[in-house]
Enzyme design. Sequence first.
Site, PDB file in Angstrom:
ATOM      1  CD  GLU A 165      -2.758  -1.363   2.420  1.00 30.49           C
ATOM      2  OE1 GLU A 165      -2.747  -0.452   3.268  1.00 30.49           O
ATOM      3  OE2 GLU A 165      -3.443  -2.393   2.535  1.00 30.49           O
ATOM      4  CG  ASN A 208      -0.647  -7.094  -1.222  1.00 28.75           C
ATOM      5  OD1 ASN A 208      -1.247  -7.704  -2.100  1.00 28.75           O
ATOM      6  ND2 ASN A 208      -1.116  -6.959   0.012  1.00 28.75           N
ATOM      7  CG  HIS A 245      -9.955  -5.676   0.719  1.00 30.05           C
ATOM      8  ND1 HIS A 245     -10.197  -6.785   1.495  1.00 30.05           N
ATOM      9  CD2 HIS A 245      -8.639  -5.387   0.882  1.00 30.05           C
ATOM     10  CE1 HIS A 245      -9.079  -7.149   2.106  1.00 30.05           C
ATOM     11  NE2 HIS A 245      -8.112  -6.325   1.741  1.00 30.05           N
ATOM     12  CD  GLU A 273      -4.709  -7.859   1.842  1.00 30.95           C
ATOM     13  OE1 GLU A 273      -5.589  -7.087   2.289  1.00 30.95           O
ATOM     14  OE2 GLU A 273      -3.491  -7.629   1.943  1.00 30.95           O
ATOM     15  CG  ASP A 275     -12.717  -8.825   1.949  1.00 33.37           C
ATOM     16  OD1 ASP A 275     -12.588  -7.905   1.110  1.00 33.37           O
ATOM     17  OD2 ASP A 275     -12.220  -8.751   3.088  1.00 33.37           O
TER      18      ASP A 275
HETATM   19  O1  9MR Z   1      -7.496  -8.169   8.452  1.00 40.43           O
HETATM   20  C1  9MR Z   1      -6.562  -7.337   9.120  1.00 40.43           C
HETATM   21  C2  9MR Z   1      -7.174  -6.861  10.430  1.00 40.43           C
HETATM   22  O2  9MR Z   1      -7.320  -7.947  11.325  1.00 40.43           O
HETATM   23  C3  9MR Z   1      -6.301  -5.790  11.040  1.00 40.43           C
HETATM   24  O3  9MR Z   1      -6.954  -5.259  12.167  1.00 40.43           O
HETATM   25  C4  9MR Z   1      -6.031  -4.735  10.006  1.00 40.43           C
HETATM   26  C5  9MR Z   1      -5.172  -3.652  10.569  1.00 40.43           C
HETATM   27  O4  9MR Z   1      -4.952  -2.634   9.662  1.00 40.43           O
HETATM   28  O5  9MR Z   1      -5.410  -5.290   8.877  1.00 40.43           O
HETATM   29  C6  9MR Z   1      -6.235  -6.183   8.239  1.00 40.43           C
HETATM   30  O6  9MR Z   1      -5.627  -6.665   7.058  1.00 40.43           O
HETATM   31  C7  9MR Z   1      -5.281  -5.705   6.088  1.00 40.43           C
HETATM   32  C8  9MR Z   1      -4.064  -6.215   5.329  1.00 40.43           C
HETATM   33  O7  9MR Z   1      -3.048  -6.483   6.227  1.00 40.43           O
HETATM   34  C9  9MR Z   1      -3.615  -5.227   4.273  1.00 40.43           C
HETATM   35  N1  9MR Z   1      -4.665  -4.869   3.405  1.00 40.43           N
HETATM   36  C10 9MR Z   1      -5.907  -4.454   4.034  1.00 40.43           C
HETATM   37  C11 9MR Z   1      -6.365  -5.472   5.042  1.00 40.43           C
HETATM   38  C12 9MR Z   1      -7.699  -5.061   5.611  1.00 40.43           C
HETATM   39  O8  9MR Z   1      -7.572  -3.883   6.364  1.00 40.43           O
END
Ligand code: 9MR
Length: 672
Positions: A165, A208, A245, A273, A275
């Site tokens: 990101e 990513n 997402h 990722e 969903d």
């Molecule tokens: O799913 C993850 C969640 O449990 C955490 O609280 C969160 C913190 O920012 O991160 C989520 O996963 C993220 C991933 O690491 C990077 N892309 C976005 C995902 C959703 O926020």
Amino acid sequence: MKCPPRPGRRLASLLGAFVAATLAVAGTAGAQPAPVQASTLGAQAAQSGRYFGTAVAAGKLGDGTYSALLDREFTAVTPENEMKWDATERSRGSFTFTAADRIVGHATARGQRVRGHTLVWHSQLPGWVGAITDATTLRSVVRNHITTELSHFKGKIYAWDVVNEAFADGGSGARRASVFQNVLGDGYIEDAFRTARSADPSAKLCYNDYNIENWSDAKTQAVYRMVRDFTSRGVPIDCVGFQSHFGSSGPPASFRTTLANFAALGVDVQITELDIAQAPATAYADTVKACGSVARCAGITVWGIRDSDSWRSGENPLLFDGAGNKKAAYGAVLTALGGTAATTRAATTPASAAALPARFSWSSSGALISPKPDATHNIAGIKDPSVVYYNGKYHVFASVASASGYNLVYLSFSDWSQAGSATHHYLDRTAIGSGYRAAPQVFYYAPQKLWYLVYQTGNASYSTNPDISNPNGWSAPRNFYSSMPDIIKQNIGSGYWVDMWVICDSANCYLFSSDDNGHLYRSQTTVGQFPNGFTNTVIAAQDSDKYALFEASNVYKVQGSNQYLLLVEAIGSDGRRYFRSWTFGSLAGSWSPLAASESNPFARASNVSFPSGAWTKDISHGEMIRAGYDQTLTIPACKLQYLYQGLNPNASGDYNSLPWRLGLLTQTNSTC
Ligand code: 9MR
């Protein structure tokens, strides 16, 4: 056989014991093609060589419903939070990997791949990193974080999200403001990838991000420009992760275009990722189909198992409900991955069944290519041919042998009738140089737009050339390995390390070699890293009778089928050379005998007719005429042809001085 000096031909010991036996195979766990009646996401994805993964939380592994679904359905995992900076290096220099180790241990025990997530990310970053204002300090902190984490998991990670990101949302196409961007500037991403490559050369390295699925978006374009810049300058990047997402409308219409355009840069693409709000079945199916339509889309990861496990749990975006029941989207994904059990069986069985017959018969030409000694090349035999048909010509590379040693020769011609009159270009006059070089293999490595010539020098070596028709274009030899892999040292006995062979599928390249002592070895690297990074050397096949599995192994992909073909040269009970054959469903998989015995050989004097005279009793080291010329080594399923070395049956004496010639077999029992 190419190594000087050699024992003379010896009678093989009784063959009966090995004739019926399947070769012993090592290193196959988790590498098998899925059974055709696949009924899980992972098995269904494996039918097209892809993985199907999920994000995993270490704290949920003890939940029986959760881990049962994890173990049953998924072939890859991504730790959801456990590898992030705030979980692994909460204070400077103090590393904790306990939770991540639990996930990695669980996955590797079950043959699941692990995606490492993530090394350099502005979020979930401990405050002490965000507070650094000095570039020298931050650079060294980032490098140390990457190196320590990659070293800890070295060899266990399929792909790392090296940087996550890094681009801003909206229409600017700019980098996101972060401590890394602000203190280190644009170069921090490149530096992170270079550091990661040095720390674990066996892992794929990914960039990513989210909201880069729609091709025309400024953010997508900005990431594309960065990846294009990296690949053009040789910055080590192997893959791009599209987080995916999505809202309830699913992927943008241009998603497959986006995936295809990134893949065309020479990187894998992965959905990392996934969903989708409310999990509409068609939105999921569209996403899976977009990946399925791009050969370098290596796999799909959903961001959690049950809706209750999701970071967006209020939107019920996953494939299983809170109780672990399959939702409608699950069936849609299974179908989109390759159909239900019934359609999968119908789609794959005819292709493999039609691929190759179980018995072969051949007709041989006379000797088509003989040595052309000149003032400085006193050649006794021409051997070990490699051949591609490219741009209207056959391009043949071969060993030239004499009592004083081995080197290489190149010739080209448009028709086999002209093979004998073609000019021989001795490659010791090029940068390939003099000294021991033998058993060439040539192919075009499409991701790099370069021809490779693989050969043996005592090590496994290669040269590259942008133009196959220019013999002076070859680079000086470079080695695939720093030295002979330990497993070969341990098994080679009094044999020789010979006959290196490279073949790639869409994800990996494999390097096979033989030891004249009954072992076929296999190492692997990723398509992105080739020619570097060959590792994990295993015994791919072995036989206690070394003459039954001697040398000159060839591995090919059979066009239009799910089959690979392995040929290995054996020495028969009459002391003559012949080929045995096996098939298999994946390059790291186990082999099944095809025509693998002395009485049912792939190619032996006994199943070859010689309309122009039986000039040889040996069908020895050679190569199939391919359907293409790239690194996949694809051969046709029909009307096979095999260029081989043969020998006047009355010749005798020093092995290196034998008068080998090249001839061409054409299959006479092709059924298609
Ligand atoms: O799913 C993850 C969640 O449990 C955490 O609280 C969160 C913190 O920012 O991160 C989520 O996963 C993220 C991933 O690491 C990077 N892309 C976005 C995902 C959703 O926020």
